[in-house]
Design a protein around this motif. Structure first.
Motif, PDB file in Angstrom:
ATOM      1  N   ARG A  46       0.821  -1.217   0.000  1.00 39.54           N
ATOM      2  CA  ARG A  46       0.000   0.000   0.000  1.00 39.54           C
ATOM      3  C   ARG A  46       0.855   1.267   0.000  1.00 39.54           C
ATOM      4  NH1 ARG A  46      -4.880  -1.255   4.235  1.00 39.54           N
ATOM      5  NH2 ARG A  46      -5.971  -2.729   2.897  1.00 39.54           N
ATOM      6  N   ASN A  47       1.959   1.230   0.732  1.00 33.15           N
ATOM      7  CA  ASN A  47       2.839   2.402   0.869  1.00 33.15           C
ATOM      8  C   ASN A  47       4.228   2.044   0.357  1.00 33.15           C
ATOM      9  OD1 ASN A  47       0.699   3.647   2.340  1.00 33.15           O
ATOM     10  ND2 ASN A  47       1.404   2.588   4.170  1.00 33.15           N
ATOM     11  N   ARG A  48       4.410   2.030  -0.924  1.00 30.22           N
ATOM     12  CA  ARG A  48       5.687   1.599  -1.496  1.00 30.22           C
ATOM     13  C   ARG A  48       6.846   2.521  -1.140  1.00 30.22           C
ATOM     14  NH1 ARG A  48       5.462  -2.660  -5.481  1.00 30.22           N
ATOM     15  NH2 ARG A  48       3.284  -3.146  -5.806  1.00 30.22           N
ATOM     16  N   LEU A  49       6.561   3.743  -0.784  1.00 29.77           N
ATOM     17  CA  LEU A  49       7.633   4.666  -0.430  1.00 29.77           C
ATOM     18  C   LEU A  49       8.138   4.453   1.002  1.00 29.77           C
ATOM     19  CD1 LEU A  49       6.265   7.941  -2.050  1.00 29.77           C
ATOM     20  CD2 LEU A  49       7.987   6.364  -2.937  1.00 29.77           C
ATOM     21  N   ASP A  50       7.352   3.773   1.833  1.00 30.38           N
ATOM     22  CA  ASP A  50       7.736   3.528   3.230  1.00 30.38           C
ATOM     23  C   ASP A  50       8.512   2.203   3.301  1.00 30.38           C
ATOM     24  OD1 ASP A  50       8.020   3.661   5.933  1.00 30.38           O
ATOM     25  OD2 ASP A  50       5.870   3.694   6.389  1.00 30.38           O
ATOM     26  N   VAL A  51       9.836   2.292   3.302  1.00 28.38           N
ATOM     27  CA  VAL A  51      10.684   1.097   3.240  1.00 28.38           C
ATOM     28  C   VAL A  51      10.745   0.306   4.542  1.00 28.38           C
ATOM     29  CG1 VAL A  51      12.230   1.506   1.315  1.00 28.38           C
ATOM     30  CG2 VAL A  51      12.621   2.668   3.466  1.00 28.38           C
ATOM     31  N   LYS A  52      10.279   0.891   5.637  1.00 28.57           N
ATOM     32  CA  LYS A  52      10.363   0.132   6.894  1.00 28.57           C
ATOM     33  C   LYS A  52       9.488  -1.118   6.836  1.00 28.57           C
ATOM     34  CE  LYS A  52       6.905   2.339   9.798  1.00 28.57           C
ATOM     35  NZ  LYS A  52       6.628   3.207  10.873  1.00 28.57           N
ATOM     36  N   TYR A  53       8.336  -1.029   6.140  1.00 27.34           N
ATOM     37  CA  TYR A  53       7.482  -2.206   6.021  1.00 27.34           C
ATOM     38  C   TYR A  53       8.115  -3.257   5.110  1.00 27.34           C
ATOM     39  CZ  TYR A  53       3.848   0.376   8.437  1.00 27.34           C
ATOM     40  OH  TYR A  53       3.144   1.072   9.380  1.00 27.34           O
ATOM     41  N   LYS A  54       8.843  -2.797   4.110  1.00 30.49           N
ATOM     42  CA  LYS A  54       9.563  -3.733   3.242  1.00 30.49           C
ATOM     43  C   LYS A  54      10.617  -4.473   4.056  1.00 30.49           C
ATOM     44  CE  LYS A  54      12.679  -3.889  -0.707  1.00 30.49           C
ATOM     45  NZ  LYS A  54      13.459  -3.102  -1.654  1.00 30.49           N
ATOM     46  N   ASP A  55      11.382  -3.745   4.852  1.00 33.96           N
ATOM     47  CA  ASP A  55      12.427  -4.359   5.681  1.00 33.96           C
ATOM     48  C   ASP A  55      11.824  -5.321   6.708  1.00 33.96           C
ATOM     49  OD1 ASP A  55      14.254  -2.886   4.261  1.00 33.96           O
ATOM     50  OD2 ASP A  55      14.479  -1.320   5.804  1.00 33.96           O
ATOM     51  N   LEU A  56      10.745  -4.885   7.337  1.00 39.09           N
ATOM     52  CA  LEU A  56      10.084  -5.760   8.316  1.00 39.09           C
ATOM     53  C   LEU A  56       9.518  -7.013   7.639  1.00 39.09           C
ATOM     54  CD1 LEU A  56       8.255  -3.159  10.588  1.00 39.09           C
ATOM     55  CD2 LEU A  56      10.185  -4.623  11.220  1.00 39.09           C
ATOM     56  N   SER A  57       8.989  -6.875   6.440  1.00 35.68           N
ATOM     57  CA  SER A  57       8.474  -8.027   5.694  1.00 35.68           C
ATOM     58  C   SER A  57       9.600  -9.009   5.384  1.00 35.68           C
ATOM     59  CB  SER A  57       7.823  -7.587   4.385  1.00 35.68           C
ATOM     60  OG  SER A  57       6.694  -6.813   4.635  1.00 35.68           O
ATOM     61  N   ILE A  58      10.737  -8.470   4.973  1.00 32.58           N
ATOM     62  CA  ILE A  58      11.884  -9.332   4.647  1.00 32.58           C
ATOM     63  C   ILE A  58      12.372 -10.058   5.905  1.00 32.58           C
ATOM     64  CG2 ILE A  58      14.301  -9.312   3.904  1.00 32.58           C
ATOM     65  CD1 ILE A  58      13.501  -7.066   1.938  1.00 32.58           C
TER      66      ILE A  58
END
Length: 156
Positions: A46-58
């Motif tokens: 939903r928020n591709r610019l917010d990388v913290k969720y990407k890092d947490l997902s990884i």
């Protein structure tokens, strides 16, 4: 005075419940991790610019994969242990039927099938003697040297 060892017996109830509890705990942990992974992944998409969720997902995804790999490694040993516990509970049920008592009143000295099985009942102690191919057994009443040096796991 020599070292005296305690002989441990396991109740029918203990044998039926001991394996299942740990498996349920593993399934719950995996489910929670999978849910957290999905939440972080949805937030990232939903928020591709917010990388913290990407890092947490990884991070959570990697942890999930690691735990799944350990589960896969333990799977065959868990299957074997469950099968042996099933065989032992069958022996307890058959022994109880032969002695005309409830399986809940029978305890056995092992959680896996081996050559030196003994059962403890209100009628006394019995040794389980298998035939040569291991398909049938007889119960032989025995007298323990020190019957007071016995512990029973799963007894209420």
């Amino acid at each position: 005075m020599g070292d005296e060892q305690t002989m441990t017996f396991y109740t029918y109830h203990y044998l039926n419940t001991s394996q299942g509890n740990w498996q349920y705990a593993r399934i719950i942990v995996l489910s929670i991790l999978a849910l957290i992974f999905m939440i972080f992944l949805i937030h990232y998409l939903r928020n591709r610019l917010d990388v913290k969720y990407k890092d947490l997902s990884i991070i959570v995804g990697t942890l999930l994969l690691l735990i799944l790999a350990m589960q896969y490694d333990d799977f065959s040993s868990m299957q074997s242990a469950t099968k042996q516990t099933g065989q032992i509970t069958t022996v307890v049920k058959e022994s109880a039927a032969r002695l005309k008592i409830s399986p809940s009143r029978v305890s056995i000295n092992s959680t896996s099938q081996n050559a030196n099985l003994m059962i403890k009942t209100p009628k006394g102690f019995y040794r389980i003697d298998y035939n040569s191919d291991g398909t049938q057994f007889v119960l032989e009443k025995v007298a323990l040297h020190d019957p007071n040096n016995v512990t029973v796991k799963g007894e209420s």
